[in-house]
Design an enzyme around this catalytic site. Structure first.
Site, PDB file in Angstrom:
ATOM      1  N   LYS A 181     -36.016  60.245  14.212  1.00 57.09           N
ATOM      2  CA  LYS A 181     -35.389  60.867  15.384  1.00 57.09           C
ATOM      3  C   LYS A 181     -36.433  61.368  16.401  1.00 57.09           C
ATOM      4  O   LYS A 181     -37.622  61.457  16.102  1.00 57.09           O
ATOM      5  CB  LYS A 181     -34.503  62.029  14.936  1.00 57.09           C
ATOM      6  CG  LYS A 181     -33.331  61.586  14.068  1.00 57.09           C
ATOM      7  CD  LYS A 181     -32.375  60.717  14.856  1.00 57.09           C
ATOM      8  CE  LYS A 181     -31.019  60.508  14.201  1.00 57.09           C
ATOM      9  NZ  LYS A 181     -31.012  59.692  12.985  1.00 57.09           N
TER      10      LYS A 181
HETATM   11  C1  LIG Z   1     -24.834  58.841  15.181  1.00 55.35           C
HETATM   12  C2  LIG Z   1     -25.282  59.552  13.942  1.00 55.35           C
HETATM   13  N1  LIG Z   1     -24.447  60.432  13.365  1.00 55.35           N
HETATM   14  C3  LIG Z   1     -24.797  61.105  12.262  1.00 55.35           C
HETATM   15  C4  LIG Z   1     -26.021  60.916  11.654  1.00 55.35           C
HETATM   16  C5  LIG Z   1     -26.333  61.662  10.401  1.00 55.35           C
HETATM   17  O1  LIG Z   1     -27.512  62.385  10.434  1.00 55.35           O
HETATM   18  P1  LIG Z   1     -28.352  62.661   9.077  1.00 55.35           P
HETATM   19  O2  LIG Z   1     -28.921  61.364   8.624  1.00 55.35           O
HETATM   20  O3  LIG Z   1     -29.386  63.651   9.481  1.00 55.35           O
HETATM   21  O4  LIG Z   1     -27.398  63.233   8.082  1.00 55.35           O
HETATM   22  C6  LIG Z   1     -26.937  60.016  12.225  1.00 55.35           C
HETATM   23  C7  LIG Z   1     -28.256  59.813  11.609  1.00 55.35           C
HETATM   24  O5  LIG Z   1     -28.851  58.798  11.576  1.00 55.35           O
HETATM   25  C8  LIG Z   1     -26.549  59.288  13.381  1.00 55.35           C
HETATM   26  O6  LIG Z   1     -27.363  58.387  13.934  1.00 55.35           O
END
Ligand SMILES: Cc1ncc(COP(=O)(O)O)c(C=O)c1O
Length: 370
Positions: A181
Site C-alpha cells: 500500500k
Molecule cells: C479494496 C480493498 N478492500 C479491502 C482490503 C483489505 O485490506 P487488508 O488486506 O489490510 O485486510 C484491501 C487490501 O488489499 C483492498 O484492496
C-alpha cells in the site's frame, strides 16, 4: 538494460522506519502505548477528518465500521463486485447479504444509478470502493440518504471533486496498510470518521469490547482483537512524515507508464484525473486489448523478467459467492469484462523510468505490437 526481474511491488522503507521501530523496542511498550493515539491523531489531521481509529487491517476496519453503522443479521449492503474480496466478506461476517451492482467502465467504481435501483426495504448501508485509488462518487450516493462505509483501502491520497480528501466526508472510511500500500505497517488499517459514538464503539470492539474507563476484568459488549501494535504505529508515523513525497513518486511512475504505453493499440489505461477527482495511485492496472490471451501475455512478460498478475477477479464469480448466493456469469457485464482483461503491472514509488520503459517494451512485444 538490466535483466533483474521487475517485481510487482516493493515497499520503500528507510532510516526513519528503522529508528522508529528501535525506539519502540527500547521503550518496552509494544502494544496499547502512546504511539496508537499519536498515529490516529496525525492520520486524521492529515486527511482533515475529525477522528481516526487504528486497527489490525483494512478488513478488520471494514468489519467494525459496518457494525458501527448498524449492519446486522438479514440486512443488505450494496457494494461493488470489482474489489478485493474483503469488502464483500465483511458484509457476510455480519450475516448480511452483499448486493452487488455493476461499475462504471471508465472509473471502475460503482455506478450511483445502479445503486439507486438496487435499494430495497432491507438495504442497511452502502459500501462503495475507491478502487485503484479512484474516488467513487460519494456525493451522488449521499443523495440516497443511507449509511455509507467507504472502502479506501487502496485510496490514500485520493481527493474528491470538491477538494475534500477521501476519508474526510464524515462517513466511516477505511484505509489499509498491507505491504504493497501507499503507506505500510506490514499489516494494519485505519478508520477515519466524524461521529464520536462510532469512534467509541470501534475503539471498544477492536479491544475485546472493553470501554475506555473499564479495567480488563469487565467487558460490556462483544469485541475482537483487532488492535494495531506500537511497532506498526511507529512504522506508520515514520511514513506519514513523508507521505507527500511517496504519493508524488507514485504519481510520477504512473505518468511515465501512461506515456510509455500510449501507443499500444487497443490497450486501455487507467483514466486520468478529471473533473477535480485526484487518484491516490496504488497500482497501475491496464485492460488488455479485446481478443488477447491474458495467460499467454503473463507468461511472455515473465520470460522477459517482468512480473504481472490479473487484478482483480470479479467477486460474484468466486466459488464461495457462486455457491452461497447463486451468482452466475453475465450478471454484471462491465465488471466481468474488466475483470477478464485486467492486468497489474509492476508499480512502486522508487521505480525508475528505465524500468517503466522495459515493462512497456515487454508488454508491447508480449501482445505482438512491438
Ligand atoms: C479494496 C480493498 N478492500 C479491502 C482490503 C483489505 O485490506 P487488508 O488486506 O489490510 O485486510 C484491501 C487490501 O488489499 C483492498 O484492496
Amino acid at each position: 538494460m538490466s535483466s533483474e526481474e521487475i517485481p510487482l511491488a516493493r515497499p520503500l522503507l528507510g532510516e526513519a522506519e528503522e529508528q522508529a521501530v528501535l525506539a519502540v523496542l527500547r521503550s518496552g511498550r509494544l502494544s496499547l502505548g502512546p504511539l496508537l493515539g499519536e498515529f490516529e491523531q496525525r492520520f486524521a489531521a492529515r486527511l482533515g477528518a475529525p477522528h481516526a481509529s487504528a486497527v489490525s487491517s483494512g478488513t478488520t476496519g471494514l468489519h467494525l465500521a459496518l457494525r458501527a453503522v448498524g449492519v446486522s443479521d438479514g440486512d443488505e449492503v450494496i457494494t461493488s463486485p470489482f474489489s478485493f474480496v474483503a469488502s464483500a466478506n465483511v458484509i457476510v461476517y455480519e450475516r448480511a447479504r452483499p448486493v452487488f451492482v455493476d461499475i462504471d467502465p471508465r472509473t471502475l467504481t460503482i455506478d450511483p444509478e445502479a445503486v439507486g435501483a438496487a435499494v430495497g426495504p432491507r438495504t442497511a448501508a452502502l459500501l462503495p470502493v475507491h478502487i485503484f485509488g479512484w474516488p467513487a462518487d460519494i456525493a451522488a450516493l449521499e443523495r440516497l440518504q443511507l449509511p455509507i462505509v467507504e472502502d479506501a483501502c487502496e485510496a490514500l491520497g485520493a481527493v474528491h471533486p470538491d477538494g475534500v480528501a477521501v476519508g474526510a466526508r464524515g462517513h466511516p472510511t477505511v484505509f489499509a496498510f498491507y505491504a504493497n500500500k501507499q503507506l505500510t505497517t506490514g499489516e494494519g488499517g485505519m478508520v477515519t470518521l466524524s461521529d464520536p459514538s462510532h469512534k467509541l464503539r470501534i475503539d471498544s470492539e477492536r479491544n475485546q469490547g472493553r470501554a475506555p474507563d473499564m479495567d480488563w476484568l469487565d467487558h460490556d459488549r462483544l469485541g475482537f482483537n483487532y488492535r494495531l501494535s506500537e511497532i506498526a504505529c511507529a512504522l506508520g508515523l515514520a511514513q506519514l512524515g513523508r507521505l507527500d513525497d511517496m504519493l508524488a513518486a507514485r504519481a510520477r511512475v504512473a505518468a511515465a507508464y501512461s506515456d510509455a504505453l500510449a501507443s499500444i493499440e487497443g490497450l486501455e489505461l487507467p483514466c486520468p484525473d478529471s473533473g477535480g477527482n485526484v487518484r491516490g495511485w496504488f497500482v497501475y492496472t491496464v485492460s488488455l486489448p479485446r481478443g488477447s490471451d491474458r495467460d499467454a501475455t503473463i507468461r511472455a512478460l515473465r520470460e522477459r523478467g517482468v512480473q504481472s498478475k490479473p487484478y482483480l477477479p470479479a467477486i460474484h464469480l468466486m466459488s464461495y459467492y457462486r455457491e452461497t448466493f447463486g451468482h452466475r456469469p453475465g450478471e454484471f457485464p462491465v465488471c466481468e469484462d474488466v475483470a477478464a482483461r485486467s492486468l497489474a503491472l509492476p508499480f512502486y514509488p522508487q521505480m525508475g523510468e528505465g524500468e517503466v520503459e522495459r515493462v512497456a517494451q515487454a508488454l508491447a512485444a508480449a501482445l505482438g505490437r512491438p
